[in-house]
Design a protein around this motif. Structure first.
Motif, short mmCIF file in Angstrom:
data_model
loop_
_atom_site.label_atom_id
_atom_site.label_comp_id
_atom_site.label_asym_id
_atom_site.label_seq_id
_atom_site.Cartn_x
_atom_site.Cartn_y
_atom_site.Cartn_z
N UNK A 262 0.84 -1.07 -0.10
CA UNK A 262 -0.02 -0.09 -0.02
C UNK A 262 0.92 1.41 0.07
N UNK A 263 0.70 2.27 -0.83
CA UNK A 263 1.33 3.34 -0.86
C UNK A 263 0.64 4.55 -0.99
N UNK A 264 1.18 5.78 -0.40
CA UNK A 264 0.57 6.99 -0.47
C UNK A 264 0.55 7.69 -1.59
N UNK A 275 6.83 7.01 -12.92
CA UNK A 275 5.38 7.00 -12.74
C UNK A 275 5.31 7.54 -11.02
N UNK A 276 4.44 8.38 -10.92
CA UNK A 276 4.04 8.98 -9.32
C UNK A 276 2.81 8.82 -9.18
N UNK A 277 2.30 8.25 -8.00
CA UNK A 277 0.85 7.98 -7.85
C UNK A 277 0.14 9.38 -7.36
N UNK A 278 -1.09 9.30 -7.93
CA UNK A 278 -1.75 10.72 -7.76
C UNK A 278 -2.78 10.42 -6.56
N UNK A 279 -2.67 9.30 -5.71
CA UNK A 279 -3.79 8.88 -4.91
C UNK A 279 -3.18 7.83 -3.95
N UNK A 280 -3.74 7.74 -2.82
CA UNK A 280 -3.35 6.48 -2.04
C UNK A 280 -3.81 5.34 -2.92
N UNK A 281 -2.86 4.24 -2.94
CA UNK A 281 -3.40 3.06 -3.65
C UNK A 281 -2.73 1.87 -3.32
N UNK A 282 -2.88 0.74 -3.89
CA UNK A 282 -2.21 -0.37 -3.59
C UNK A 282 -1.32 -0.91 -5.04
N UNK A 283 -0.32 -1.41 -4.86
CA UNK A 283 0.54 -1.90 -6.05
C UNK A 283 0.94 -3.24 -5.90
N UNK A 284 0.67 -4.10 -6.94
CA UNK A 284 1.15 -5.43 -6.73
C UNK A 284 2.33 -5.62 -8.09
N UNK A 285 3.36 -6.48 -7.61
CA UNK A 285 4.40 -6.63 -8.43
C UNK A 285 4.19 -8.20 -8.89
N UNK A 286 4.40 -8.34 -10.34
CA UNK A 286 4.36 -9.48 -11.06
C UNK A 286 5.87 -9.83 -11.58
N UNK A 287 6.15 -11.32 -11.40
CA UNK A 287 7.34 -11.83 -11.59
C UNK A 287 7.48 -12.00 -13.11
N UNK A 288 7.44 -11.19 -14.15
CA UNK A 288 7.73 -11.00 -15.41
C UNK A 288 8.18 -9.82 -15.67
N UNK A 289 9.20 -9.64 -16.62
CA UNK A 289 9.48 -8.51 -17.17
C UNK A 289 10.11 -8.67 -18.90
N UNK A 290 10.87 -7.60 -19.21
CA UNK A 290 11.36 -7.74 -20.46
C UNK A 290 12.23 -9.00 -21.04
N UNK A 291 12.98 -9.42 -19.87
CA UNK A 291 13.81 -10.79 -20.13
C UNK A 291 12.62 -11.90 -20.49
N UNK A 292 11.43 -11.87 -20.17
CA UNK A 292 10.27 -12.79 -20.25
C UNK A 292 9.58 -12.44 -21.38
N UNK A 293 9.72 -11.25 -22.18
CA UNK A 293 9.01 -11.03 -23.62
C UNK A 293 8.10 -10.00 -23.19
N UNK A 294 7.93 -9.24 -22.18
CA UNK A 294 7.03 -8.14 -21.76
C UNK A 294 7.73 -6.92 -22.46
#
Length: 377
Positions: A262-264, A275-294
């Motif tokens: 949870x972030x402010x 990216x800078x959040x414009x409101x309090x929100x929740x963030x989730x991290x997925x374990x895929x990135x550009x090495x996986x084809x994203x």
């Protein structure tokens, strides 16, 4: 301890599962049926580039089970893998960047394409048993195949090679340079060149030959390009380059939330704080990135699906992970996100990803890296 923390800890523990690309054979069969409804010609299922990233063996098996008469690849190693998997239909290998092992081609009953007199001489020099050959002629791409002014030399050499029983010339092939436009008049020069090539081959004493010019786009939009066989590759996995026929996506990429926080408001996310959040929100991290084809460079609306809604990707795509804004509702570690799939609704498609990355869907599916687990649906 805050009330928010208590609520989130109340969630049952969900195991984190590895990122997985699930291949969907039923979708392949449906796509082949769409092509079959538009042609009377034989169908070659092209499974190059590991079945457009979906797995050559499962895609080939699904296509053959659905009625494809031929398989197509770009090198002999790919073809040998299909033979080892028990696939017995004719297979054509037409690019062969590592060269042609004539003995392997003959032993495994793999047809090879030859696009120049020099290529054919090399093949004849190594042939100890008869190799089945398709002559590849340039029909307007200037990207491969024998140019018009060298046809006579190639056809004469092929005829002599056939008489010596080192080769058996069984096919004649070309490519359509403009089929993606779904405009039959633009295909006419290539079609005319293919007819000319067939007449020249017959005059040289070669034939009867199976003639094939059209790939997915031409097969779906222009019967004049079909000749004796059409080649369906991208169409097997749900890509119509002409964007005229609705096909079925043949894979689903999922990944688990591996970290949730949870972030402010005014919290910077990822490298460079892009990216800078414009409101309090929740963030989730997925374990895929550009090495996986994203794709690393994405439009601002790029997203994944979680619990039936789209969650936007925020911050830079990293080598091994992406961050998504999951909004006001807590999404605990282990929650499954769908990166892309054929499901519709909130689930992004490979075409959405192509738009977000300013590319074509082919690069999305063929770019999925080896760390991503594969499964069959």
């Amino acid at each position: 301890m805050t009330s928010t923390q208590v609520t989130e800890r109340a969630f049952p523990v969900t195991p984190v599962r590895p990122p997985t690309l699930e291949t969907l054979p039923l979708a392949v069969a449906a796509n082949l049926a769409s092509a079959r409804a538009r042609t009377r010609s034989a169908i070659m299922a092209v499974v190059k580039a590991d079945g457009y990233g979906h797995g050559a063996v499962p895609i080939a098996t699904a296509a053959v089970d659905a009625g494809a008469e031929w398989l197509g690849v770009t090198d002999l190693a790919e073809a040998a893998t299909l033979r080892a998997a028990g696939l017995t239909v004719p297979i054509l290998s037409w690019l062969n960047p590592a060269g042609v092992d004539a003995c392997l081609a003959a032993a495994e009953r793999i047809d090879v394409a030859v696009g120049s007199a020099d290529e054919l001489r090399d093949l004849l020099a190594g042939a100890e048993a008869t190799v089945r050959v398709h002559l590849q002629l340039d029909t307007g791409m200037a990207r491969g195949g024998c140019p018009r002014h060298e046809w006579d030399e190639l056809l004469g050499l092929a005829r002599r090679g056939q008489l010596s029983r080192r080769i058996d010339v069984v096919g004649l092939m070309g490519h359509l340079p403009l089929a993606d436009q779904a405009d039959p008049p633009t295909n006419r020069p290539a079609v005319a060149r293919m007819h000319e090539a067939r007449r020249a081959a017959a005059k040289a004493g070669l034939g009867p030959l199976i003639v094939h010019l059209s790939a997915t786009a031409g097969a779906l939009t222009d019967p004049a390009t079909h000749f004796g066989m059409v080649r369906i590759g991208a169409g097997l996995v749900g890509i119509d380059p002409s964007e005229t026929v609705m096909l079925h996506g043949a894979s689903r990429l999922t990944a688990s939330i591996v970290h949730s926080t949870t972030v402010e408001a005014r919290t910077s996310v990822g490298y460079g704080g892009d990216h800078v959040t414009d409101r309090p929100t929740r963030l989730g991290v997925l374990g895929v990135g550009y090495a996986d084809g994203i794709p690393r460079d994405l439009a601002r609306d790029a997203a994944v699906e979680i619990h039936g809604r789209r969650c936007r990707i925020v911050g830079r795509v990293s080598m091994d992970q992406i961050v998504v804004d999951t909004g006001p509702d807590p999404v605990p570690r282990g929650t499954t996100a769908t990166v892309f799939g054929p499901d519709g609704g909130a689930t992004p498609s490979i075409h959405d990803w192509a738009r977000w990355a300013r590319t074509i869907p082919h690069t999305i599916v063929t770019g999925i890296g080896p760390r991503v687990r594969r499964s069959i649906g």
